[in-house]
Design an enzyme around this catalytic site. Sequence first.
Site, PDB file in Angstrom:
ATOM      1  N   LEU A 108      43.993  72.605  81.672  1.00 44.17           N
ATOM      2  CA  LEU A 108      43.016  72.336  82.723  1.00 44.17           C
ATOM      3  C   LEU A 108      43.719  72.120  84.044  1.00 44.17           C
ATOM      4  CD1 LEU A 108      40.330  70.052  81.081  1.00 44.17           C
ATOM      5  CD2 LEU A 108      40.770  72.495  80.810  1.00 44.17           C
ATOM      6  N   GLY A 153      44.742  72.335  77.544  1.00 43.28           N
ATOM      7  CA  GLY A 153      43.672  73.331  77.611  1.00 43.28           C
ATOM      8  C   GLY A 153      44.157  74.740  77.300  1.00 43.28           C
ATOM      9  N   ASN A 177      48.491  67.730  74.333  1.00 45.61           N
ATOM     10  CA  ASN A 177      49.316  66.602  74.783  1.00 45.61           C
ATOM     11  C   ASN A 177      48.542  65.598  75.632  1.00 45.61           C
ATOM     12  OD1 ASN A 177      49.044  68.584  76.793  1.00 45.61           O
ATOM     13  ND2 ASN A 177      50.818  67.835  77.906  1.00 45.61           N
ATOM     14  N   GLU A 178      47.210  65.596  75.526  1.00 44.77           N
ATOM     15  CA  GLU A 178      46.387  64.772  76.422  1.00 44.77           C
ATOM     16  C   GLU A 178      46.832  63.322  76.484  1.00 44.77           C
ATOM     17  OE1 GLU A 178      45.306  67.251  74.705  1.00 44.77           O
ATOM     18  OE2 GLU A 178      43.907  68.377  75.937  1.00 44.77           O
TER      19      GLU A 178
HETATM   20  C1  LIG Z   1      37.077  56.264  74.537  1.00 47.22           C
HETATM   21  C2  LIG Z   1      36.323  57.192  75.393  1.00 47.22           C
HETATM   22  C3  LIG Z   1      36.317  58.568  74.916  1.00 47.22           C
HETATM   23  C4  LIG Z   1      35.606  59.405  75.913  1.00 47.22           C
HETATM   24  C5  LIG Z   1      36.022  60.786  75.820  1.00 47.22           C
HETATM   25  C6  LIG Z   1      35.735  61.462  77.086  1.00 47.22           C
HETATM   26  C7  LIG Z   1      36.456  62.741  77.144  1.00 47.22           C
HETATM   27  C8  LIG Z   1      37.218  62.919  78.418  1.00 47.22           C
HETATM   28  C9  LIG Z   1      38.554  63.433  78.158  1.00 47.22           C
HETATM   29  C10 LIG Z   1      39.168  64.208  79.240  1.00 47.22           C
HETATM   30  C11 LIG Z   1      39.963  65.287  78.649  1.00 47.22           C
HETATM   31  C12 LIG Z   1      40.493  66.200  79.633  1.00 47.22           C
HETATM   32  C13 LIG Z   1      41.284  67.250  78.973  1.00 47.22           C
HETATM   33  C14 LIG Z   1      42.334  67.773  79.562  1.00 47.22           C
HETATM   34  C15 LIG Z   1      43.118  68.848  78.972  1.00 47.22           C
HETATM   35  C16 LIG Z   1      44.147  69.444  79.880  1.00 47.22           C
HETATM   36  O1  LIG Z   1      44.376  70.611  79.807  1.00 47.22           O
HETATM   37  S1  LIG Z   1      44.926  68.452  81.000  1.00 47.22           S
HETATM   38  C17 LIG Z   1      46.252  69.426  81.638  1.00 47.22           C
HETATM   39  C18 LIG Z   1      47.463  69.207  80.830  1.00 47.22           C
HETATM   40  N1  LIG Z   1      48.520  70.086  81.238  1.00 47.22           N
HETATM   41  C19 LIG Z   1      49.790  69.727  81.209  1.00 47.22           C
HETATM   42  O2  LIG Z   1      50.127  68.638  80.831  1.00 47.22           O
HETATM   43  C20 LIG Z   1      50.779  70.743  81.695  1.00 47.22           C
HETATM   44  C21 LIG Z   1      51.420  70.306  82.947  1.00 47.22           C
HETATM   45  N2  LIG Z   1      52.360  71.300  83.433  1.00 47.22           N
HETATM   46  C22 LIG Z   1      53.573  71.489  82.907  1.00 47.22           C
HETATM   47  O3  LIG Z   1      53.965  70.883  81.934  1.00 47.22           O
HETATM   48  C23 LIG Z   1      54.431  72.504  83.576  1.00 47.22           C
HETATM   49  O4  LIG Z   1      53.923  72.748  84.842  1.00 47.22           O
HETATM   50  C24 LIG Z   1      54.558  73.842  82.824  1.00 47.22           C
HETATM   51  C25 LIG Z   1      55.371  73.635  81.532  1.00 47.22           C
HETATM   52  C26 LIG Z   1      53.203  74.427  82.488  1.00 47.22           C
HETATM   53  C27 LIG Z   1      55.306  74.857  83.716  1.00 47.22           C
HETATM   54  O5  LIG Z   1      56.524  74.290  84.140  1.00 47.22           O
HETATM   55  P1  LIG Z   1      57.300  74.931  85.390  1.00 47.22           P
HETATM   56  O6  LIG Z   1      57.403  76.397  85.232  1.00 47.22           O
HETATM   57  O7  LIG Z   1      58.548  74.153  85.539  1.00 47.22           O
HETATM   58  O8  LIG Z   1      56.310  74.712  86.639  1.00 47.22           O
HETATM   59  P2  LIG Z   1      56.078  73.360  87.454  1.00 47.22           P
HETATM   60  O9  LIG Z   1      57.102  73.266  88.535  1.00 47.22           O
HETATM   61  O10 LIG Z   1      55.950  72.212  86.536  1.00 47.22           O
HETATM   62  O11 LIG Z   1      54.634  73.624  88.079  1.00 47.22           O
HETATM   63  C28 LIG Z   1      54.441  74.541  89.166  1.00 47.22           C
HETATM   64  C29 LIG Z   1      53.311  74.021  90.001  1.00 47.22           C
HETATM   65  O12 LIG Z   1      52.123  74.001  89.227  1.00 47.22           O
HETATM   66  C30 LIG Z   1      51.553  72.685  89.233  1.00 47.22           C
HETATM   67  N3  LIG Z   1      50.898  72.441  87.955  1.00 47.22           N
HETATM   68  C31 LIG Z   1      51.451  72.465  86.754  1.00 47.22           C
HETATM   69  N4  LIG Z   1      50.535  72.229  85.792  1.00 47.22           N
HETATM   70  C32 LIG Z   1      49.363  72.059  86.419  1.00 47.22           C
HETATM   71  C33 LIG Z   1      48.027  71.781  85.966  1.00 47.22           C
HETATM   72  N5  LIG Z   1      47.714  71.634  84.685  1.00 47.22           N
HETATM   73  N6  LIG Z   1      47.073  71.659  86.893  1.00 47.22           N
HETATM   74  C34 LIG Z   1      47.341  71.789  88.210  1.00 47.22           C
HETATM   75  N7  LIG Z   1      48.598  72.057  88.705  1.00 47.22           N
HETATM   76  C35 LIG Z   1      49.586  72.187  87.805  1.00 47.22           C
HETATM   77  C36 LIG Z   1      52.738  71.773  89.487  1.00 47.22           C
HETATM   78  O13 LIG Z   1      52.311  70.559  89.996  1.00 47.22           O
HETATM   79  C37 LIG Z   1      53.525  72.581  90.464  1.00 47.22           C
HETATM   80  O14 LIG Z   1      52.892  72.444  91.713  1.00 47.22           O
HETATM   81  P3  LIG Z   1      53.720  72.431  93.073  1.00 47.22           P
HETATM   82  O15 LIG Z   1      54.275  73.841  93.198  1.00 47.22           O
HETATM   83  O16 LIG Z   1      54.791  71.400  92.928  1.00 47.22           O
HETATM   84  O17 LIG Z   1      52.716  72.095  94.120  1.00 47.22           O
END
Ligand SMILES: CCCCCCCCCCCC/C=C/CC(=O)SCCNC(=O)CCNC(=O)[C@H](O)C(C)(C)COP(=O)(O)OP(=O)(O)OC[C@H]1O[C@@H](n2cnc3c(N)ncnc32)[C@H](O)[C@@H]1OP(=O)(O)O
Length: 302
Positions: A108, A153, A177-178
């Site tokens: 996400l 996601g 990994n949430e």
């Molecule tokens: C008790 C109550 C219960 C109630 C329940 C309610 C339910 C609510 C729950 C809510 C759930 C929400 C669910 C969420 C699911 C998700 O998907 S959350 C997203 C998780 N994603 C990650 O953790 C991945 C994060 N990213 C990375 O690990 C790395 O970026 C990578 C391995 C994918 C790539 O690495 P690399 O090639 O080294 O690039 P980076 O330099 O890290 O990133 C470049 C650039 O992209 C930006 N970025 C990375 N990931 C994201 C992202 N997911 N979203 C937005 N932006 C992202 C990163 O910040 C860098 O930006 P800049 O260039 O520095 O500006």
Amino acid sequence: MALTAVVRIPTRALLRPWARLRDSALGWMEPVGGVEVSTQRFGSQRVLVEPASAAGVAVMTFKNPPVNSLSLELLTELVINLEKLENDKTFRGVVLTSDCPGIFSAGLDLTEICGRNPAHYAEYWKAVQEMWLRLYLSNLMLVAAINGACPAGGCLMSLTCDYRVMADNPKYAIGLNETLLGIVAPFWFKDTLVNTIGHRASERALQLGLLFPPTEALQVGMVDRLVPEDQVQSTALSVLAQWMAIPDHARQLTKNMMRKPTADGLLKKRDEDIQNFVSFISRDSIQKSLQMYLAKLRQKKG
Ligand SMILES: CCCCCCCCCCCC/C=C/CC(=O)SCCNC(=O)CCNC(=O)[C@H](O)C(C)(C)COP(=O)(O)OP(=O)(O)OC[C@H]1O[C@@H](n2cnc3c(N)ncnc32)[C@H](O)[C@@H]1OP(=O)(O)O
């Protein structure tokens, strides 16, 4: 001679409240009930769709650099392109893959769930639900060609597919990994994982927010096959060729029988799930966790 087909796009697809489509991003769409497109190559700004050389197969490539995060736009385009493929009865199978080197999808888009207002969170979550429902219940055979990192996601999206081929590169990892972000995988993320790797393995993986390197992902059953990086797409295509040997109606009914009860779990309480998401994500403590996580990602380079 070039193969072309007429694809009808139902107007109702254009009327969904979450589908705030940008005409510039979707040049092929016209809100008049249908549009002719060539099956040679189509798609939209962030989702490219190309027919493969095998009849009935398309490759859907996500290109939302730098990390294929699932922005509202990408989710919207994905669903519309999927619907377009489903409406064109010449297609039976689709390979999902990425155009971002080393990354299948970062999951996400954190900028969609951090620092916005409740109305935006609700609109975004509806689009996430829609992506999951459409992929999970698709009549098409879907194979994920996971050519890079696949967290959260991104992992969910690949788990909706019927088969997963992953690049055998220890730098890549896949998982939900949430909890590492201080957030909770919703019940339908959990159900999708349980249906793939079983209850005990899911319980451990979800609590610890495990990101599995390819070999472990294969062991636990999160992916079905590992291949060298340059063979991910070709292997996905050959897997599809095997699946294509099964009569569609029998396979589709079986898929539906296996998956409908899980999808119904969300369909029955979609609005409640949106409300839960909005109130959870709007909490100060959750917003702080997400901001810290994003800041860490951004600092990584510096
Ligand atoms: C008790 C109550 C219960 C109630 C329940 C309610 C339910 C609510 C729950 C809510 C759930 C929400 C669910 C969420 C699911 C998700 O998907 S959350 C997203 C998780 N994603 C990650 O953790 C991945 C994060 N990213 C990375 O690990 C790395 O970026 C990578 C391995 C994918 C790539 O690495 P690399 O090639 O080294 O690039 P980076 O330099 O890290 O990133 C470049 C650039 O992209 C930006 N970025 C990375 N990931 C994201 C992202 N997911 N979203 C937005 N932006 C992202 C990163 O910040 C860098 O930006 P800049 O260039 O520095 O500006």
